[in-house]
Design a protein around this motif. Structure first.
Motif, PDB file in Angstrom:
ATOM      1  N   LEU A   1       0.822  -1.228   0.000  1.00 54.91           N
ATOM      2  CA  LEU A   1       0.000   0.000   0.000  1.00 54.91           C
ATOM      3  C   LEU A   1       0.852   1.273   0.000  1.00 54.91           C
ATOM      4  O   LEU A   1       0.443   2.311   0.504  1.00 54.91           O
ATOM      5  N   ILE A   2       2.060   1.170  -0.546  1.00 57.75           N
ATOM      6  CA  ILE A   2       2.939   2.337  -0.638  1.00 57.75           C
ATOM      7  C   ILE A   2       2.739   3.014  -1.984  1.00 57.75           C
ATOM      8  O   ILE A   2       2.646   4.234  -2.075  1.00 57.75           O
ATOM      9  N   LEU A   3       2.658   2.201  -3.003  1.00 63.64           N
ATOM     10  CA  LEU A   3       2.450   2.718  -4.352  1.00 63.64           C
ATOM     11  C   LEU A   3       1.006   2.420  -4.762  1.00 63.64           C
ATOM     12  O   LEU A   3       0.470   1.359  -4.451  1.00 63.64           O
ATOM     13  N   LYS A   4       0.409   3.392  -5.440  1.00 64.64           N
ATOM     14  CA  LYS A   4      -0.989   3.223  -5.860  1.00 64.64           C
ATOM     15  C   LYS A   4      -1.016   2.494  -7.211  1.00 64.64           C
ATOM     16  O   LYS A   4      -0.274   2.874  -8.115  1.00 64.64           O
ATOM     17  N   PRO A   5      -1.848   1.481  -7.344  1.00 64.87           N
ATOM     18  CA  PRO A   5      -1.922   0.833  -8.661  1.00 64.87           C
ATOM     19  C   PRO A   5      -2.665   1.736  -9.650  1.00 64.87           C
ATOM     20  O   PRO A   5      -3.518   2.522  -9.238  1.00 64.87           O
ATOM     21  N   SER A   6      -2.316   1.647 -10.920  1.00 63.70           N
ATOM     22  CA  SER A   6      -3.018   2.447 -11.933  1.00 63.70           C
ATOM     23  C   SER A   6      -4.419   1.891 -12.155  1.00 63.70           C
ATOM     24  O   SER A   6      -5.342   2.619 -12.484  1.00 63.70           O
TER      25      SER A   6
ATOM     26  N   LYS B   1      16.095   9.446   3.522  1.00 62.38           N
ATOM     27  CA  LYS B   1      15.815   8.014   3.593  1.00 62.38           C
ATOM     28  C   LYS B   1      15.124   7.666   4.917  1.00 62.38           C
ATOM     29  O   LYS B   1      14.217   6.830   4.948  1.00 62.38           O
ATOM     30  N   ASP B   2      15.568   8.322   6.006  1.00 61.40           N
ATOM     31  CA  ASP B   2      14.928   8.048   7.303  1.00 61.40           C
ATOM     32  C   ASP B   2      13.452   8.421   7.264  1.00 61.40           C
ATOM     33  O   ASP B   2      12.600   7.691   7.773  1.00 61.40           O
TER      34      ASP B   2
ATOM     35  N   ALA C   1       7.103   4.636   5.140  1.00 62.13           N
ATOM     36  CA  ALA C   1       6.818   3.277   4.684  1.00 62.13           C
ATOM     37  C   ALA C   1       6.267   2.407   5.816  1.00 62.13           C
ATOM     38  O   ALA C   1       5.366   1.602   5.599  1.00 62.13           O
ATOM     39  N   ILE C   2       6.788   2.587   7.017  1.00 66.74           N
ATOM     40  CA  ILE C   2       6.346   1.691   8.108  1.00 66.74           C
ATOM     41  C   ILE C   2       5.074   2.201   8.789  1.00 66.74           C
ATOM     42  O   ILE C   2       4.670   1.683   9.824  1.00 66.74           O
ATOM     43  N   GLY C   3       4.459   3.229   8.206  1.00 67.93           N
ATOM     44  CA  GLY C   3       3.140   3.627   8.720  1.00 67.93           C
ATOM     45  C   GLY C   3       2.999   5.081   9.108  1.00 67.93           C
ATOM     46  O   GLY C   3       1.943   5.501   9.567  1.00 67.93           O
ATOM     47  N   GLY C   4       4.065   5.871   8.939  1.00 68.20           N
ATOM     48  CA  GLY C   4       3.970   7.296   9.274  1.00 68.20           C
ATOM     49  C   GLY C   4       3.163   8.053   8.232  1.00 68.20           C
ATOM     50  O   GLY C   4       3.316   7.812   7.038  1.00 68.20           O
ATOM     51  N   ARG C   5       2.278   8.924   8.712  1.00 75.25           N
ATOM     52  CA  ARG C   5       1.515   9.770   7.777  1.00 75.25           C
ATOM     53  C   ARG C   5       2.318  11.045   7.523  1.00 75.25           C
ATOM     54  O   ARG C   5       3.275  11.331   8.243  1.00 75.25           O
ATOM     55  N   ARG C   6       1.867  11.822   6.528  1.00 72.37           N
ATOM     56  CA  ARG C   6       2.577  13.084   6.241  1.00 72.37           C
ATOM     57  C   ARG C   6       2.612  13.956   7.482  1.00 72.37           C
ATOM     58  O   ARG C   6       3.610  14.591   7.795  1.00 72.37           O
TER      59      ARG C   6
ATOM     60  N   ILE D   1       8.465  13.716   0.728  1.00 74.73           N
ATOM     61  CA  ILE D   1       9.294  12.519   0.505  1.00 74.73           C
ATOM     62  C   ILE D   1       8.376  11.299   0.376  1.00 74.73           C
ATOM     63  O   ILE D   1       7.503  11.071   1.209  1.00 74.73           O
ATOM     64  N   GLU D   2       8.576  10.564  -0.697  1.00 70.60           N
ATOM     65  CA  GLU D   2       7.713   9.413  -0.977  1.00 70.60           C
ATOM     66  C   GLU D   2       8.261   8.175  -0.271  1.00 70.60           C
ATOM     67  O   GLU D   2       9.455   7.888  -0.346  1.00 70.60           O
ATOM     68  N   PRO D   3       7.383   7.424   0.377  1.00 69.55           N
ATOM     69  CA  PRO D   3       7.856   6.212   1.060  1.00 69.55           C
ATOM     70  C   PRO D   3       8.466   5.200   0.091  1.00 69.55           C
ATOM     71  O   PRO D   3       9.343   4.423   0.459  1.00 69.55           O
ATOM     72  N   ALA D   4       8.004   5.242  -1.176  1.00 67.92           N
ATOM     73  CA  ALA D   4       8.523   4.276  -2.155  1.00 67.92           C
ATOM     74  C   ALA D   4      10.014   4.471  -2.394  1.00 67.92           C
ATOM     75  O   ALA D   4      10.702   3.547  -2.839  1.00 67.92           O
TER      76      ALA D   4
END
Lengths: 241, 365
Positions: free
Chosen positions: A57-62, B274-275, B281-286, B358-361
């Motif tokens: 659920l990190i990347l949104k699917p198209s 990265k941090d 990624a582990i659940g933090g919201r903006r 920063i994007e979690p991806a």
């Protein structure tokens, strides 16, 4: 008995590379189960990590739908997805990615407190217990810089487990490890996948990992070209018919 | 970042210290100059000053007839009234050179309007007909005269009878003597004075007394002390460029601080991308990321404000007895601290914006 924790229905993903839209993931339908150590393997650029981040659920699917249990979550807001990531998934990254300013225990507990929650003493005790199970109890106060890569990756595993996730998502967790450390981490993951409440999904192209897998999913050019579970199910269906 | 990147944290704190110190020392010097500008009025103990018409500052009055004293004293609301002399003079140094001074003559025996703080002697020294005071800070410029020395001011011989402490005017050296001697020095006729100082009886309305004085003395100005002090400061601020000069310095100080805070916090977020991605990624919201940067900024701002004011206090304490005028108005430091916090957060805006984007991806790349 294993149950499906995450279900993907016709999930696809496009990227815009600045000039044109590129489809990096062809429509994929996939169920992920508890009591299963599943591997996603494939050459570079095949879409392994993209698939992992969509499942997480990190990347949104198209396009397509994602279900956790029976609930469709693909249209949930960013905040709801973040909370689902927190409660349902545990992440283990390629480089462990511990936060250097925090000690080992803080790195673990931050996964329980990342949304600003107070960490209950039961969770702290749980963190100590899991650290002990991974043979790291002596390093609770150590800084990540004082640990070997294998130890860091085990701390990352403890961090991923602290919220008792239903699915562990691991992105090439052994690629930076020596054989010995790699075996320790893989043994740990294998044991964790035996839990009836939990599944493990790992992206890898490390052949040392394959013998540990209960299920192998091969990706090529964004498509699933092989899924050992599906083939097995098909085989048993054919036998039954 | 605060714990791990100590150099970054120190850099950001330095930016906040710059805002506090650079701005603080500028306004404290400005307030010190304000104090000098209106010191005579502020320390006079009078409620109202009578000046010649169209006086817009304490150093720009003409002269007034002494007979006004009786007219003013005749008003029932007046407790006391005294004439004083304030005019330019030239003090002769031991080497024969001269230096301009402002001569203030106050009436004996009350010595109202006289110097208010002494390093050596007391105000009573001005009861001596030949007595004069100089300020401690001016002594070295005037050849280090000692108590009892005979000094020549505008060709008149006077005796140094007392040394004042930080009793100075905006235009430089203030020397005090009695009214008669001051008239001699400034060549003012005995029937003229520069100002009249008036004290109203307890409970009397100052504004009503001012109106009455305007009727009694149509050819003079009656100005409440606070207003005259304000007019004097305003005159110098507007007409000498001090206001714009200090305003510009304050602005530069604030800008330098904001730039330092902005750059260091932004760099810190870049270094820790990265941090933040891991936390997302582990659940933090903006908003959780925003809270982290907010608290880091708050810590840096509070530490910077504390250290900045400590440095400013040391500076002010160090220059208290020097020629550098300084002063602080009690309500200014809290306002200054508040705006410093605002400026620090302004500086952190870019960092916050970067952090939440920063994007979690990115942790998987």
């Amino acid at each position: 008995m294993s149950t499906a924790v995450v279900r993907l229905q016709e999930i696809a993903r496009d990227f815009f590379d600045g000039k044109q839209q590129r489809r990096v993931l062809q429509p994929i339908t996939l169920d992920l189960f508890t009591q299963e150590m599943a591997l996603i393997a494939g050459p570079s650029g095949s879409g392994k990590t993209t698939l992992l981040t969509i499942i997480g659920l990190i990347l949104k699917p198209s396009s397509g739908k994602i279900f956790i249990g029976e609930r469709e979550v693909s249209r949930d807001s960013e905040n709801v997805k973040a909370t689902l990531r927190l409660k349902k998934f545990g992440f283990v990254f390629q480089q462990a990615d511990l936060i250097p300013g925090l000690n080992v225990m803080e790195n673990i507990l931050i996964a329980a407190a990342v949304q600003g929650q107070r960490v209950p003493s039961a969770v702290k005790k749980r963190a100590k217990d899991i650290l002990g199970q991974f043979g790291l109890q002596a390093y609770a106060e150590a800084r990540p810089q004082q640990l070997s890569m294998g130890q860091k990756q085990r701390v990352a595993l403890v961090r991923a487990l602290i919220n008792d996730p239903v699915l562990l998502l691991c992105d090439e967790p052994t690629s930076a490890l020596d054989v010995e450390s790699s075996n320790i981490v893989l043994d740990s993951l294998k044991k964790l996948s035996a839990d009836e409440r939990r599944g493990v999904l790992m992206v890898t192209h490390d052949p040392r990992v394959f013998p540990y897998a209960d299920r192998l999913i091969k990706l090529e050019n964004g498509s699933v070209v092989f899924d050992s579970r599906r083939d097995k199910e098909r085989g048993s269906d054919e036998e039954n018919s | 970042m605060v714990v791990h990147d100590r150099s970054t944290t120190a850099g950001a704190i330095l930016g906040v210290i710059a805002i506090v110190f650079l701005v603080g020392q500028q306004y404290s010097v400005l307030f010190g100059l304000f104090r000098f500008m209106s010191a005579l009025v502020d320390q006079s103990g009078a409620d109202i000053w009578i000046c010649s018409n169209n006086t817009n500052n304490i150093n720009a009055s003409g002269t007034l007839p002494v007979r006004y004293t009786d007219r003013i004293a005749g008003l029932p609301e007046v407790e006391w009234v005294v004439p004083i002399v304030s005019s330019g003079g030239a003090i002769k140094l031991k080497d024969g050179k001269t230096q301009p001074v402002q001569v203030v003559g106050v009436p004996r025996p009350t010595l109202t309007g006289g110097p208010w703080r002494f390093a050596k002697g007391s105000i009573e020294v001005l009861l001596d007909y030949e007595g004069l005071t100089l300020d401690k800070l001016d002594l070295s410029n005037l050849g280090n005269p000692e108590l009892g020395d005979i000094i020549e001011v505008s060709d008149r011989r006077v005796r140094l009878a007392g040394i004042t402490q930080n009793v100075r005017g905006f235009q430089g050296t203030l020397i005090f003597t009695n009214l008669r001697k001051a008239r001699e020095i400034t060549k003012l006729p005995p029937d003229r004075a520069s100002y009249f100082l008036i004290k109203a009886k307890s409970g009397q309305s100052i504004s009503r007394l001012v109106q009455e004085l305007k009727q009694v003395l149509p050819k003079a100005e009656a100005i409440p002390s606070a207003e005259l002090a304000r007019n004097t400061r305003l005159y110098y601020v507007v007409n000498t460029g001090i206001g714009s000069s200090f305003g510009f310095s304050v602005l530069v100080g604030a800008l330098v601080g904001i730039v330092i805070v902005t750059l260091t916090l932004y760099t810190a977020v870049l270094n820790r991308q990265k941090d933040f991605a891991v936390l997302r990624a582990i659940g933090g919201r903006r908003r959780d990321i925003l809270v982290i940067v907010f608290y880091q900024t708050l810590f840096i701002a509070l530490a910077g404000v504390f250290l900045g004011f400590l440095l400013l206090a040391s500076f002010l304490s160090g220059v208290r007895e020097t020629n550098l005028p300084t002063g602080v108005i009690l309500w200014i430091p809290p306002v200054h601290a508040f705006f410093t916090l605002i400026f620090s957060f302004l500086g952190a805006l870019f960092a916050m914006r970067k952090a939440v984007k920063i994007e979690p991806a990115s942790v998987f790349r």
